[in-house]
Structure formats: structure tokens, C-alpha cells
Scaffold this motif. Structure first.
Motif, PDB file in Angstrom:
ATOM      1  N   GLU A 106     -36.751 -39.657  40.560  1.00 53.68           N
ATOM      2  CA  GLU A 106     -37.969 -40.359  40.160  1.00 53.68           C
ATOM      3  C   GLU A 106     -38.392 -41.197  41.345  1.00 53.68           C
ATOM      4  OE1 GLU A 106     -37.491 -42.515  36.465  1.00 53.68           O
ATOM      5  OE2 GLU A 106     -39.492 -43.350  36.668  1.00 53.68           O
TER       6      GLU A 106
ATOM      7  N   GLY B 287     -31.606 -46.796  26.747  1.00 57.69           N
ATOM      8  CA  GLY B 287     -32.926 -46.420  27.269  1.00 57.69           C
ATOM      9  C   GLY B 287     -33.349 -45.126  26.581  1.00 57.69           C
ATOM     10  N   ALA B 288     -34.636 -44.803  26.716  1.00 58.45           N
ATOM     11  CA  ALA B 288     -35.139 -43.584  26.065  1.00 58.45           C
ATOM     12  C   ALA B 288     -34.891 -42.340  26.909  1.00 58.45           C
ATOM     13  CB  ALA B 288     -36.629 -43.737  25.788  1.00 58.45           C
ATOM     14  N   LYS B 289     -34.669 -42.528  28.199  1.00 55.73           N
ATOM     15  CA  LYS B 289     -34.497 -41.389  29.101  1.00 55.73           C
ATOM     16  C   LYS B 289     -33.401 -40.416  28.642  1.00 55.73           C
ATOM     17  CE  LYS B 289     -35.610 -41.876  34.005  1.00 55.73           C
ATOM     18  NZ  LYS B 289     -35.150 -42.578  35.224  1.00 55.73           N
TER      19      LYS B 289
ATOM     20  N   MET C  67     -34.492 -37.566  26.475  1.00 57.18           N
ATOM     21  CA  MET C  67     -35.124 -36.478  27.222  1.00 57.18           C
ATOM     22  C   MET C  67     -34.052 -35.524  27.759  1.00 57.18           C
ATOM     23  SD  MET C  67     -37.530 -37.877  30.207  1.00 57.18           S
ATOM     24  CE  MET C  67     -38.380 -39.119  29.303  1.00 57.18           C
TER      25      MET C  67
ATOM     26  N   TYR D 135     -38.877 -34.740  33.310  1.00 59.96           N
ATOM     27  CA  TYR D 135     -38.951 -33.513  32.494  1.00 59.96           C
ATOM     28  C   TYR D 135     -38.603 -32.303  33.367  1.00 59.96           C
ATOM     29  CZ  TYR D 135     -42.174 -36.511  29.688  1.00 59.96           C
ATOM     30  OH  TYR D 135     -42.764 -37.535  28.990  1.00 59.96           O
TER      31      TYR D 135
ATOM     32  N   ASN E 162     -46.619 -35.901  26.109  1.00 59.64           N
ATOM     33  CA  ASN E 162     -46.480 -37.336  26.387  1.00 59.64           C
ATOM     34  C   ASN E 162     -47.873 -37.955  26.270  1.00 59.64           C
ATOM     35  OD1 ASN E 162     -46.006 -39.225  29.461  1.00 59.64           O
ATOM     36  ND2 ASN E 162     -45.614 -39.872  27.389  1.00 59.64           N
TER      37      ASN E 162
ATOM     38  N   ASN F 228     -47.883 -40.898  31.235  1.00 56.19           N
ATOM     39  CA  ASN F 228     -47.509 -41.344  32.566  1.00 56.19           C
ATOM     40  C   ASN F 228     -47.559 -40.082  33.433  1.00 56.19           C
ATOM     41  OD1 ASN F 228     -46.273 -42.319  34.855  1.00 56.19           O
ATOM     42  ND2 ASN F 228     -44.274 -42.626  33.936  1.00 56.19           N
TER      43      ASN F 228
ATOM     44  N   ASP G 171     -43.056 -37.571  23.594  1.00 63.58           N
ATOM     45  CA  ASP G 171     -42.665 -38.808  24.270  1.00 63.58           C
ATOM     46  C   ASP G 171     -43.746 -39.852  23.963  1.00 63.58           C
ATOM     47  OD1 ASP G 171     -42.189 -40.866  26.060  1.00 63.58           O
ATOM     48  OD2 ASP G 171     -41.574 -39.537  27.694  1.00 63.58           O
TER      49      ASP G 171
ATOM     50  N   ILE H 131     -43.419 -43.268  24.256  1.00 63.06           N
ATOM     51  CA  ILE H 131     -42.955 -44.570  24.757  1.00 63.06           C
ATOM     52  C   ILE H 131     -44.119 -45.539  25.026  1.00 63.06           C
ATOM     53  CG2 ILE H 131     -42.860 -43.989  27.247  1.00 63.06           C
ATOM     54  CD1 ILE H 131     -39.783 -45.469  26.065  1.00 63.06           C
ATOM     55  N   TYR H 132     -45.340 -44.977  25.266  1.00 61.75           N
ATOM     56  CA  TYR H 132     -46.493 -45.852  25.535  1.00 61.75           C
ATOM     57  C   TYR H 132     -47.404 -46.017  24.316  1.00 61.75           C
ATOM     58  CZ  TYR H 132     -44.976 -45.442  30.349  1.00 61.75           C
ATOM     59  OH  TYR H 132     -44.224 -45.492  31.505  1.00 61.75           O
TER      60      TYR H 132
ATOM     61  N   ARG I 134     -31.872 -51.481  28.538  1.00 58.35           N
ATOM     62  CA  ARG I 134     -31.528 -50.093  28.260  1.00 58.35           C
ATOM     63  C   ARG I 134     -31.333 -49.878  26.769  1.00 58.35           C
ATOM     64  NH1 ARG I 134     -34.125 -48.425  30.583  1.00 58.35           N
ATOM     65  NH2 ARG I 134     -33.308 -46.322  30.790  1.00 58.35           N
TER      66      ARG I 134
HETATM   67  N1  PLP Z   1     -40.953 -41.636  29.123  1.00 58.30           N
HETATM   68  C1  PLP Z   1     -41.893 -41.955  30.011  1.00 58.30           C
HETATM   69  C2  PLP Z   1     -43.166 -41.200  30.031  1.00 58.30           C
HETATM   70  C3  PLP Z   1     -41.673 -43.004  30.911  1.00 58.30           C
HETATM   71  O1  PLP Z   1     -42.638 -43.332  31.783  1.00 58.30           O
HETATM   72  C4  PLP Z   1     -40.441 -43.692  30.875  1.00 58.30           C
HETATM   73  C5  PLP Z   1     -40.142 -44.764  31.853  1.00 58.30           C
HETATM   74  O2  PLP Z   1     -40.804 -44.974  32.818  1.00 58.30           O
HETATM   75  C6  PLP Z   1     -39.484 -43.300  29.929  1.00 58.30           C
HETATM   76  C7  PLP Z   1     -39.780 -42.284  29.063  1.00 58.30           C
HETATM   77  C8  PLP Z   1     -38.110 -43.912  29.882  1.00 58.30           C
HETATM   78  O3  PLP Z   1     -38.021 -45.178  29.440  1.00 58.30           O
HETATM   79  P1  PLP Z   1     -36.648 -45.957  29.345  1.00 58.30           P
HETATM   80  O4  PLP Z   1     -36.724 -47.082  30.322  1.00 58.30           O
HETATM   81  O5  PLP Z   1     -36.566 -46.442  27.937  1.00 58.30           O
HETATM   82  O6  PLP Z   1     -35.511 -45.031  29.650  1.00 58.30           O
END
Ligand code: PLP
Length: 389
Positions: free
Chosen positions: A13, A98-100, A103, A127, A170, A174, A202, A204-205, A243
Motif C-alpha cells: 500500500e 482492523g478491517a483489512k 479482506m 484487493y 467499495n 477509496n 467494503d 468502511i466509508y 486496530r
Molecule cells: N477498506 C478501505 C477501502 C480502506 O481504505 C481501508 C483503509 O484505508 C480499509 C478497508 C482498512 O481499514 P482498517 O484500518 O480498519 O484495517
């Protein structure tokens, strides 16, 4: 050391790389404005920090269940039922650091060698990285400025094949700030339901939506048992460093994902999870206030970008990123990003770091103070003037 060949397929990233470069320049005495990293500049609300302190004092310092503490899974189930208008039971919820990881684990659990995974491009780079890592075939769907950075449905429909094992969406997105329209979600949902293809959505936003009402694909006909909803605490509650994230998915998949957790991080920090309950169930005014502030900054920053020579920026409808078109400079995104860092002390990301369709764009995070955003615009002007001269 000889690493396994699969490591060559794992991406990264660039926000973290650019952040490291910016920090190195700062150590040499340069002043950098950080518009590269995607995190709210707000502090975590006090009542959430207090809950974590109380949890620590009460001894929540031990291992917990791998899928998450039952009380947090219940709180998440209630939150998702309420915000997405779908019934959710706690055993469909998996909590992760964290949400990552949702994924990573979802792609790992659903796609194998030679399978195809559809995902947005430009899009969150992880992704594509994980799709490649598991040996699956990445099938990018271009998001184009001319249609509000929504899914190109023509390409999407042609891209679905008998080998498609997962569709990733998403919204708000992002890096573009684009939002998938109702009609786009409906078409994606119809195809996924007809072909029984799981959808990783996704969200998250979700809270950072500045126009219109949020709509989740999970509530569309036939999608309830086909969706993996990814969300978390990082963005909405300014908790990136804590996290804490989660996925909501069918029970059988939740069991597989839980085994991936047992094999990797065991569980998520217990006191952090207890703070998560306070975040979901406590006062929501800090979230509303932060989102209103980001909307104001978006308007000021995007207007400012549009006054720079060679720059054209559509107003993003969600998230906290501006994704200006810089093709007017005639230079590559990475060259412009490098020059902004070195000559203006402004850290931004090349759009190409989000996939081939991001070339010709830059990504700025406007989760920074209005004073810093104004200063960044002033400092960038001479660079764009020299690029377009
Ligand atoms: N999904 C998207 C589109 C993101 O931009 C991000 C973080 O930048 C995440 C998921 C992950 O977030 P987290 O910090 O909860 O792992």
C-alpha cells in the motif's frame, strides 16, 4: 534469505511507503504536509478511550474468543441490523484487528489458483495484492471519471465468467470518493444473485457520505446469504491505530474465517473490543461533527484544486479523498507526486498506486486541518505553474 515465490505476487500500500519517505524528509528538517495517509486527524472520542481504560483496569488483558467477544458481536449485529436494514445474528459477525484482515481472509477463503475475482480499479490496492497472492486472476473493472467513478456495467457484465468466485465493491470508494448508484448496485446484485457469486462489500466509508442516503448491497434481493460486509472502527471513530474491524458473513464462511484467525492472530485485543462497544452504543455526535467538518474541508480543498493550472477535480461524494485529474500537466502521476513532495513539501499519492486506471490522477486525503489544506494549495501552485508552463 530465499523467500517463497508467492512473495513476488504480494503487493503493498503506497500510502505507507510515501509516509515513510515524508518522515525521512522531516528528519532532514523539511516541513511536510501529510495528505497521503487515509486517516482522520481527529482524536478518538474521550468516552471510547475511557471505556478502554476501564476495560484494562478490569483485567480485559487476556486472550478472548477468536471470532470476537460475544458482547461486541452482539453490538455489531444490532448496529448492522439497524444501519443496513437486514437481520443479522451475532454468529455471522467476525471481529478482527482492523478491517483489512476481513479482506485478506475472505479472498483467501473464497478464491484459489486460477479463480477470477472482480474488483474496482482504481481501488484500494490490497484487493489486487491479495487476489494475486492467492494465485487467483485479478479482473479489474475500470471506474471512470465521466460516470462519477462508478462501476462500468458494460465491462462488468462482460467480465463475469463461470470462474468468477468473488466480486469486490467499495462505496464510498477509496481513492476516488465515488459512490455506487442504486441502479449500479441493483445490476451487480442481480448478476451476483443469478450466478450465486459472493460479493465482498467494503463499507468502511459508509459514514462519510456527503450527499444522498447510504445504500448497502446486502439488503438487495437474493444477496443476504451471498454478501460479506466489511466495516470497522478506524475511520468512523478515528480509531486507525486501535486496530478494530469486522465482517458480517454467512455462518459457514464465518467458521472458515475464524479458523484463519486461529492460525494467524488468535484474537483481537479484548480491551479494544470493549471500547468498540462504547463506540457503537455511545454518543454519536463526535462522528456527525467530524463528517460535517470533512464536508466543509472537501468543498474548500476541491475548489482550491480546481484553481490550479493543469488540475481538474470532480467533487467526491464520499470518503475523505480528492482524486484530481492532472493530465493537463502532460506528466505522469508519479512524477507530479514526487515533485509535490520534493518541491512543495506536500505528500500525496500517485493515482497509479491504485491500479492502471488511476494513471493521470493524484489522491489527496483531506482529513487534515483547513489551515494545512490551504497551505498545501498555496505551496502546490508554483509546482503546477512550472509543470504547465
Ligand atoms: N477498506 C478501505 C477501502 C480502506 O481504505 C481501508 C483503509 O484505508 C480499509 C478497508 C482498512 O481499514 P482498517 O484500518 O480498519 O484495517
Amino acid at each position: 534469505m530465499n523467500v517463497a515465490p508467492r512473495m513476488a505476487r504480494l503487493g503493498t500500500e503506497s500510502a505507507f511507503e510515501v509516509l515513510a519517505r515524508a518522515r525521512a524528509l522531516e528528519r532532514q528538517g523539511h516541513e511536510i504536509i501529510h495528505l497521503e495517509i487515509g486517516e482522520p486527524d481527529f482524536d478518538t472520542p474521550a468516552h471510547i478511550k475511557d471505556a478502554a481504560k476501564r476495560a484494562l483496569d478490569a483485567g480485559a488483558t487476556h486472550y478472548g474468543p477468536s471470532a470476537g467477544l460475544p458482547e461486541l458481536r452482539e453490538a455489531i449485529a444490532r448496529h448492522i441490523s439497524g444501519t443496513r436494514a437486514i437481520p443479522v445474528s451475532p454468529d455471522e459477525v467476525v471481529v478482527t484487528p482492523g478491517a483489512k484482515p476481513i479482506m485478506f481472509f475472505t479472498i483467501m477463503a473464497l478464491a484459489g489458483h486460477g479463480d477470477e475475482v472482480i474488483y474496482p480499479n482504481p481501488g484500494f490496492p490490497i484487493y489486487e495484492s491479495v487476489i494475486n497472492f492467492v494465485g487467483a486472476v485479478p479482473v479489474p473493472i475500470p471506474l471512470r471519471e465521466e460516470n462519477g467513478f462508478g462501476f462500468d456495467l458494460g465491462v462488468f457484465e462482460r467480465s463475469v465468467s463461470p470462474r468468477t468466485k468473488l466480486i469486490v465493491i467499495n462505496s464510498p470508494e477509496n481513492p476516488t470518493g465515488g459512490v455506487l448508484e442504486h441502479a449500479q448496485l441493483e445490476r451487480i446484485a442481480a448478476i451476483a444473485a443469478e450466478r450465486r457469486i459472493p460479493v465482498l462489500t467494503d463499507e468502511i466509508y459508509r459514514d462519510f457520505l456527503y450527499e444522498g442516503a447510504f445504500e448497502s448491497i446486502t439488503a438487495m434481493p437474493g444477496l443476504r446469504d451471498l454478501t460479506i460486509l466489511l466495516d470497522g472502527f478506524s475511520k468512523s471513530f478515528a480509531m486507525t491505530g486501535w486496530r478494530l474491524g469486522y465482517g458480517v458473513m454467512p455462518r459457514d464462511l464465518a467458521e472458515h474465517v475464524t479458523r484463519l484467525i486461529v492460525n494467524s492472530n488468535s484474537c483481537t485485543a479484548s480491551f479494544v473490543q470493549l471500547a468498540g462497544i462504547a463506540a457503537l452504543e455511545g454518543d454519536q455526535t463526535p462522528v456527525t461533527r467530524m463528517v460535517a467538518e470533512f464536508k466543509r474541508r472537501r468543498d474548500v480543498f476541491v475548489d482550491g484544486l480546481n484553481q490550479l493550472p493543469g488540475v481538474k477535480c470532480v467533487k467526491p461524494r464520499g470518503a475523505f479523498y480528492a482524486f484530481p485529474n492532472i493530465t493537463g500537466t502532460g506528466r505522469s502521476s508519479s512524477e507530479v507526486a514526487d515533485r509535490l513532495m520534493n518541491e512543495a513539501g506536500v505528500a500525496a499519492l500517485s493515482g497509479a498506486a491504485f491500479g492502471a486506471h488511476g494513471e493521470g490522477y493524484l489522491r489527496f486525503s483531506y482529513a487534515n486541518s483547513e489551515a494545512n489544506l490551504a497551505k498545501a494549495l498555496t505551496r502546490m501552485r508554483p509546482v503546477f505553474e512550472s509543470l504547465t508552463r
